[in-house]
Motif scaffolding. Structure first.
Motif, mmCIF file in Angstrom:
data_model
loop_
_atom_site.group_PDB
_atom_site.id
_atom_site.type_symbol
_atom_site.label_atom_id
_atom_site.label_comp_id
_atom_site.label_asym_id
_atom_site.label_seq_id
_atom_site.Cartn_x
_atom_site.Cartn_y
_atom_site.Cartn_z
ATOM 1 N N UNK A 167 -24.666 29.332 -76.303
ATOM 2 C CA UNK A 167 -25.190 28.326 -77.252
ATOM 3 C C UNK A 167 -24.163 27.223 -77.488
ATOM 4 N N UNK A 168 -22.873 27.602 -77.515
ATOM 5 C CA UNK A 168 -21.832 26.564 -77.652
ATOM 6 C C UNK A 168 -21.813 25.666 -76.420
ATOM 7 N N UNK A 169 -21.915 26.302 -75.227
ATOM 8 C CA UNK A 169 -21.877 25.514 -73.979
ATOM 9 C C UNK A 169 -23.081 24.567 -73.918
ATOM 10 N N UNK A 170 -24.197 24.991 -74.494
ATOM 11 C CA UNK A 170 -25.360 24.102 -74.496
ATOM 12 C C UNK A 170 -25.045 22.846 -75.315
ATOM 13 N N UNK A 171 -24.442 23.032 -76.472
ATOM 14 C CA UNK A 171 -24.123 21.892 -77.337
ATOM 15 C C UNK A 171 -22.972 21.050 -76.784
ATOM 16 N N UNK A 172 -21.824 21.743 -76.544
ATOM 17 C CA UNK A 172 -20.606 20.981 -76.214
ATOM 18 C C UNK A 172 -20.571 20.561 -74.746
ATOM 19 N N UNK A 173 -21.413 21.170 -73.914
ATOM 20 C CA UNK A 173 -21.435 20.843 -72.493
ATOM 21 C C UNK A 173 -22.719 20.107 -72.119
ATOM 22 N N UNK A 174 -23.815 20.862 -72.052
ATOM 23 C CA UNK A 174 -25.066 20.286 -71.530
ATOM 24 C C UNK A 174 -25.538 19.091 -72.376
ATOM 25 N N UNK A 175 -25.648 19.311 -73.701
ATOM 26 C CA UNK A 175 -26.173 18.233 -74.560
ATOM 27 C C UNK A 175 -25.180 17.066 -74.604
ATOM 28 N N UNK A 176 -23.881 17.390 -74.668
ATOM 29 C CA UNK A 176 -22.878 16.317 -74.752
ATOM 30 C C UNK A 176 -22.885 15.465 -73.485
ATOM 31 N N UNK A 177 -22.967 16.117 -72.311
ATOM 32 C CA UNK A 177 -22.978 15.363 -71.050
ATOM 33 C C UNK A 177 -24.262 14.527 -70.957
ATOM 34 N N UNK A 178 -25.374 15.097 -71.369
ATOM 35 C CA UNK A 178 -26.631 14.341 -71.345
ATOM 36 C C UNK A 178 -26.546 13.113 -72.260
ATOM 37 N N UNK A 179 -25.949 13.299 -73.440
ATOM 38 C CA UNK A 179 -25.813 12.161 -74.367
ATOM 39 C C UNK A 179 -24.900 11.085 -73.775
ATOM 40 N N UNK A 180 -23.804 11.536 -73.170
ATOM 41 C CA UNK A 180 -22.844 10.591 -72.584
ATOM 42 C C UNK A 180 -23.521 9.773 -71.471
ATOM 43 N N UNK A 181 -24.244 10.457 -70.599
ATOM 44 C CA UNK A 181 -24.959 9.741 -69.534
ATOM 45 C C UNK A 181 -26.023 8.807 -70.135
ATOM 46 N N UNK A 182 -26.693 9.268 -71.196
ATOM 47 C CA UNK A 182 -27.743 8.436 -71.813
ATOM 48 C C UNK A 182 -27.142 7.139 -72.347
ATOM 49 N N UNK A 183 -25.923 7.230 -72.906
ATOM 50 C CA UNK A 183 -25.274 6.009 -73.420
ATOM 51 C C UNK A 183 -25.003 5.026 -72.283
ATOM 52 N N UNK A 184 -24.539 5.580 -71.156
ATOM 53 C CA UNK A 184 -24.241 4.697 -70.012
ATOM 54 C C UNK A 184 -25.535 4.060 -69.496
ATOM 55 N N UNK A 185 -26.586 4.867 -69.433
ATOM 56 C CA UNK A 185 -27.875 4.316 -68.985
ATOM 57 C C UNK A 185 -28.318 3.223 -69.949
ATOM 58 N N UNK A 186 -28.179 3.482 -71.248
ATOM 59 C CA UNK A 186 -28.613 2.493 -72.251
ATOM 60 C C UNK A 186 -27.802 1.193 -72.097
ATOM 61 N N UNK A 187 -26.507 1.309 -71.814
ATOM 62 C CA UNK A 187 -25.699 0.093 -71.590
ATOM 63 C C UNK A 187 -26.218 -0.687 -70.384
ATOM 64 N N UNK A 188 -26.572 0.058 -69.331
ATOM 65 C CA UNK A 188 -27.096 -0.603 -68.124
ATOM 66 C C UNK A 188 -28.430 -1.294 -68.422
ATOM 67 N N UNK A 189 -29.248 -0.659 -69.261
ATOM 68 C CA UNK A 189 -30.539 -1.260 -69.631
ATOM 69 C C UNK A 189 -30.285 -2.526 -70.442
ATOM 70 N N UNK A 190 -29.391 -2.440 -71.420
ATOM 71 C CA UNK A 190 -29.090 -3.621 -72.253
ATOM 72 C C UNK A 190 -28.600 -4.773 -71.377
ATOM 73 N N UNK A 191 -27.711 -4.430 -70.427
ATOM 74 C CA UNK A 191 -27.153 -5.478 -69.556
ATOM 75 C C UNK A 191 -28.239 -6.107 -68.688
ATOM 76 N N UNK A 192 -29.329 -5.381 -68.483
ATOM 77 C CA UNK A 192 -30.429 -5.926 -67.665
ATOM 78 C C UNK A 192 -31.482 -6.598 -68.547
ATOM 79 N N UNK A 193 -31.180 -6.787 -69.808
ATOM 80 C CA UNK A 193 -32.101 -7.504 -70.696
ATOM 81 C C UNK A 193 -33.108 -6.600 -71.395
ATOM 82 N N UNK A 194 -32.865 -5.303 -71.391
ATOM 83 C CA UNK A 194 -33.720 -4.385 -72.159
ATOM 84 C C UNK A 194 -34.860 -3.769 -71.366
#
Ligand code: F6P
Length: 499
Positions: free
Chosen positions: A137-164
């Motif tokens: 359960x810790x690995x799900x939070x600190x690993x899987x969910x954290x990595x997914x959130x980190x990638x989501x932020x990068x994707x969101x930056x790429x979307x913003x840079x492309x005008x949304x």
């Protein structure tokens, strides 16, 4: 195949929008040799299937994990990504994401492999595993969910840079949480997710605590389209939405409604580029290997080519071969079982133990039947594409007895380049069986005697029947090639964008 219109109706399905690909393993991997940086193309079906996409895009970026030490250096040098010349493509930027090593370990070796992989391939003996403890359960939070959130932020930056506005194409079981996170941050995007492994029935997910399994389903429901290899997996997904989340599902339209949005489940059987494999099979290095193989081959060459993954059922394959030799002693000295196995995920305990079981079983069979002049099983534990291609050309029977396999591209690659009217002996639990099963000899992965009998049938099949079956398989693969796999998805994406 998915119920979509002809892709020719959508000549420019991306409409000039930025396409953001997300996968764990990327198209290139960096290393160091003699003090110099070297680049190798990424391995695996996912990477091969997507590498043609860049040529169709105006603006593409592939966001993926930095896997090697040198990848991490490159990620730090070029945080916005670079255009690796090895891809020969100046429209596909590769953006490597360096992860915190503890988070990466929890994400990959605790949650993605084995937990999700084992559930989705039915690999747990539920009497003994898994034990879900604080580690998971810790690995799900600190690993899987954290990595997914980190990638989501990068994707969101790429979307913003492309005008949304952008098209986000997410791949595989490493990123089930990412789509909902991206949808929350960027409501204007089209989100498409392709799951490369089987999707099991709803009850299989009950192995996970409700909060975890619900999070996985809700994450995926952030997509507009969720794609699978087969209709059965797509239906299982919708049934899971209905039974585990209580959502309204329409099984004839293959849709589910969540928060007033329609999410479509579709199926696209992944494939290969037949021309590419035919060309690779004629390279000088492959021809050398083939000459060597042909010179030492016996009457019958039984072949298997797999990663050393428990889902591939490699040990049972050798046990079935043991029965074949026991039932048909006339095969002694006349057959070789060539097993070309690529070590995989050796940092995951279950995978390291599996390699040991493979070695022990091979030793047992060779000890039981081998002679001074004959080794019944020839085991290679290495990644040697030239030898694999040479063996694809030379096999008489190819064994794919996977317990469960999303597709199995070995079946498609090997039959296209084979020169001996080889017969596929193909597990009924592979995605490939839906397309090729009618022309293969079917294997039941848990029934050793059935596998032994089916192998014998394949080895002794009349030549005309072997030829007709192989031709039929090759036609199917040529018609449903990887370009079609991609086109149909882009057409669905285009429809989702219009909706
Ligand atoms: O779909 C399963 C998959 O991601 C394939 O693309 C690939 O062959 C395999 O798993 C590789 O796994 P890993 O990246 O863990 O080595």
């Amino acid at each position: 195949m998915s119920t979509t219109p002809d892709p020719a109706d959508h000549p420019d399905p991306t409409d000039g929008r930025r396409v953001i690909l997300v996968s764990n393993r990327g198209p290139v991997q960096y290393g160091r040799e003699g003090g110099e940086r070297i680049t190798t193309r990424g391995a695996g079906g996912l990477v091969t299937a997507l590498s043609g996409l860049g040529r169709q895009l105006q603006d593409g970026v592939w966001v993926c994990s930095a896997m090697s030490d040198e990848d991490v250096v490159v990620a730090r040098e070029s945080p916005g990504g670079q255009y690796p010349p090895e891809l020969g493509d100046d429209r596909l930027r590769v953006r490597l994401v360096a992860l915190d090593p503890d988070a990466q370990d929890a994400f990959y070796t605790v949650i993605a492999n084995p937990l999700l992989w084992f559930i989705q391939h039915h690999l747990y003996d539920l009497n003994t595993a898994p034990n879900i403890t604080r580690r998971e359960t810790d690995a799900f939070e600190s690993g899987y969910a954290a990595v997914n959130r980190h990638f989501a932020e990068i994707v969101a930056d790429e979307v913003d840079a492309a005008g949304g506005e952008a098209i986000v194409m997410v791949h595989d079981y490493h990123f089930y949480l990412l789509p909902a996170e991206v949808r929350r941050r960027c409501p204007g995007v089209v989100l498409h997710h392709f799951v490369h492994i089987p999707w099991p029935d709803p009850d299989s997910w009950r192995v996970l605590p409700p909060a975890v399994r619900n999070a996985l389903f809700c994450g995926l429901l952030g997509n507009d389209v969720v794609g699978f290899h087969t209709e059965r997996y797509a239906r299982n997904f919708l049934l899971g939405c209905q039974e585990l989340l209580g959502l309204p599902v329409d099984l004839s339209a293959m849709e589910v409604v969540v928060d007033g949005r329609v999410v479509r489940a579709r199926w696209y059987p992944i494939s290969i580029d037949p021309a590419l494999f035919e060309a690779m099979a004629e390279s000088p290095a492959v021809l050398d290997q083939e000459r060597e193989l042909a010179a030492r081959r016996r009457d019958h060459l039984l072949l298997r080519v797999d990663r050393t993954d428990p889902s591939k059922n490699i040990v049972r394959g050798f046990l079935a071969y043991d029965l074949l030799l026991q039932d048909h002693p006339q095969l002694a000295e006349r057959i070789t079982f060539l097993a070309l196995l690529q070590p995989s995920r050796q940092d995951v305990a279950e995978y390291a133990a599996y390699v040991e079981r493979i070695r022990a079983t091979v030793d047992e069979v060779n000890g039981k039947y081998g002679t001074g002049t004959w080794r019944p099983v020839e085991l290679h534990l290495e990644d040697n594409l030239d030898l694999v291609l040479a063996a694809y050309k030379q096999f008489d029977v190819l064994m794919v007895n996977a317990m469960f396999d999303g597709m199995n591209l070995v079946a498609k690659e090997s039959i296209v380049v084979n020169r001996r009217n080889g017969v596929l002996a193909l597990s009924e639990n592979t995605g490939a069986h839906e397309e090729l099963g009618a022309f293969a000899v079917t294997l039941h992965p848990f029934d050793l005697q059935q596998q032994a009998d089916a192998l014998y049938e394949a080895l002794t099949m009349p030549p005309e029947e072997r030829r007709d079956r192989r031709n039929a398989c090759v036609n199917v693969v040529r018609q449903n090639d990887v370009a079609k796999w991609l086109q149909v998805q882009l057409a669905d994406i285009s429809r989702a964008a219009e909706a």
